[in-house]
Enzyme design. Structure first.
Site, PDB file in Angstrom:
ATOM      1  N   HIS A 186       0.831  -1.200   0.000  1.00 25.86           N
ATOM      2  CA  HIS A 186       0.000   0.000   0.000  1.00 25.86           C
ATOM      3  C   HIS A 186       0.871   1.257   0.000  1.00 25.86           C
ATOM      4  CE1 HIS A 186      -2.692  -3.082   1.700  1.00 25.86           C
ATOM      5  NE2 HIS A 186      -3.671  -2.394   1.153  1.00 25.86           N
ATOM      6  N   ASP A 258      -5.094  -6.400  -7.572  1.00 25.17           N
ATOM      7  CA  ASP A 258      -5.295  -5.713  -6.297  1.00 25.17           C
ATOM      8  C   ASP A 258      -5.634  -4.257  -6.603  1.00 25.17           C
ATOM      9  OD1 ASP A 258      -5.455  -5.248  -3.577  1.00 25.17           O
ATOM     10  OD2 ASP A 258      -3.525  -6.165  -3.106  1.00 25.17           O
TER      11      ASP A 258
END
Length: 496
Positions: A186, A258
């Site tokens: 992230h 993702d």
């Protein structure tokens, strides 16, 4: 087929391969979703920050507006309550890894599937198939079932079956494995020098098991592998998606990227370029783009054959026809959820060292890195006091008055979450724990969260690990420590 492929124009086909977000915390998000559906015929949505009432209304409304059934997905790997605040949330997966019971995983996945369907959701981004081989992993860690590929495989297979037997698509993640990384994708792009042969022996084993269990979808990881193909991140790697996942492993289901909100993939360049690379590498669905309208508009300028759209959309339509035409769900009572959560909490507490103790009075020293706004240790203390133990809280070891019959319990709280960096202890906490452990009294260490934090703290007389900060886990740890309940759990990771 619900909607014939040859009845779709290029724009509609492109819409099917895009899955934007609906963030119920953003008042503009749902109106944007309506526009995306009306003008661009997107194929589904991933939801965030919700309560069930609004999710039910939104999913029902949008399904009515769409000619083609929509995917509604969420990251509910430990329960829909991760995303839908008034639904259930279970302890992190490593708790079940410590128990090792496939039937329990099946029951948990079945319950989650029922709550998904109650909300109109039909695609669950779980199970986590990552084998957590790196103790310093800041983003997988306790989200994994453990560091043994066979254990992870067994439990992932059971989760897939429990989920899909109850009418919700499962999604194995994060291919080809996120368990080795020391970087949160992230925040940045992890790059590993792991060779394919090593992945095949360890990391890919649970994904192969999930495929054999019939998993409907697989999510790619934003991780670069310098020794595989051209070193591109898995999400845009033809070698990994088409070569390994499709050709070598024989996978025929959906491949979902993702989220494109993650810095690990954003750093590759423009969203349009990333998306075309992912689609050409073999992905079927682009998840959570930052600018979905702009992305769909730009992709519509390409020749369909350039992206292999027909193959992808036909796969999507076939899966929608199979999975999204029957949304009946049986209600699961609240008591079932409570019993299931308590069972997972009670059976997952592990003795790393020592055994149950008879305690009359204790001094509690909490070490919390979870940024919890309240006194996180209250459930543990209340459970100790309910068994007649006198408890005093002290934040600094210098305040203890040490005698040979004293007992000090150190409670360590860590957790895992995107962008959070809450899985490790600061050096000042480690120094305090190393001071307390060998004191001339009874010393007990209880870890709630990452088990790796107890490494190097073997001077404590007793060490317990639970794997979550939930109230149920804290109460269970107190009961196990006092011998009120027994545990057969085994630590599902190796400690130094």
């Amino acid at each position: 087929m619900i909607f014939k492929l040859n009845n779709l124009n290029t724009a509609q086909k492109i819409g099917q391969v895009i899955m934007p977000r609906i963030d119920f915390g953003d008042p503009d998000s749902l109106p944007m979703a309506r526009t995306l559906l009306k003008d661009y015929q997107v194929g589904g949505f991933i939801i965030f920050n919700a309560v069930s009432e609004f999710v039910i209304e939104a999913t029902s409304e949008l399904q009515e507006l769409s000619d083609i059934p929509l995917f509604f997905a969420c990251d509910g790997e430990r329960g829909v309550g991760q995303i839908v605040k008034d639904m259930e949330r279970f302890p992190f997966n490593m708790s079940i890894g410590a128990i090792g019971d496939e039937d329990l995983v099946y029951e948990q996945a079945s319950f989650i599937a029922h709550q998904m369907k109650d909300c109109g959701l039909n695609l669950l981004f779980a199970p986590v198939c990552d084998v957590n081989s790196n103790p310093n992993n800041p983003i997988i860690n306790i989200r994994s079932y453990g560091d043994d590929p066979e254990l992870v495989s067994r439990l992932c297979s059971a989760f897939v079956k429990g989920c899909q037997d109850n009418g919700v698509l499962a999604c194995a993640k994060h291919f080809p494995g996120h368990g080795r990384t020391g970087v949160d994708s992230h925040i940045d792009l992890p790059v590993l020098d792991t060779e394919l042969e090593t992945l095949e022996k360890i990391d890919l084993v649970p994904f192969q098991a999930a495929i054999e269990a019939g998993v409907a979808s697989i999510m790619t990881a934003h991780i670069g592998f310098s020794q595989i193909g051209d070193g591109s991140p898995a999400t845009v790697s033809n070698e990994l998606i088409s070569g390994v996942l499709r050709d070598k492993m024989g996978y025929e289901g959906l491949v979902v990227t993702d989220s494109l909100h993650m810095e690990g993939i954003i750093k590759l360049g423009k969203e349009y370029d990333i998306s075309t690379r992912a689609l050409n590498a073999g992905a079927d669905i682009i998840l959570d783009p930052l600018n979905p309208m702009e992305l769909v508009s730009n992709l519509a300028t390409l020749e369909p054959n350039h992206l292999g759209l027909d193959t992808k959309v036909e796969r999507i339509l076939n899966i929608k026809e199979k999975w999204l035409t029957n949304n009946a769900a049986n209600k699961v009572s609240e008591i079932d959820a409570i019993k299931l959560k308590e069972r997972i909490a009670n059976e997952s507490v592990c003795f790393v060292k020592g055994r149950p103790s008879d305690l009359d009075g204790v001094s509690i020293c909490p070490f919390d890195v979870t940024n919890c706004e309240s006194e996180i240790y209250i459930p543990f203390i209340e459970q100790m006091e309910s068994h007649g133990v006198n408890v005093v809280v002290a934040d600094d070891s210098s305040r203890f008055r040490i005698t040979e019959d004293s007992t000090i319990i150190c409670l360590v709280y860590t957790t895992i979450g995107a962008w959070k960096k809450q899985s490790t202890l600061p050096s000042r906490y480690i120094s305090s724990l190393k001071y307390i452990g060998p004191l001339n009294c009874k010393t007990i260490l209880v870890s709630f969260g990452s088990p790796y934090v107890v490494e190097g703290l073997d001077s404590f007389d007793t060490v317990l690990c639970s794997f979550d900060i939930l109230d149920e886990c804290q109460k269970a740890a107190a009961d196990v420590l006092l011998g009120k309940i027994s545990t057969k759990a085994k630590l599902p990771v190796s400690l130094k």
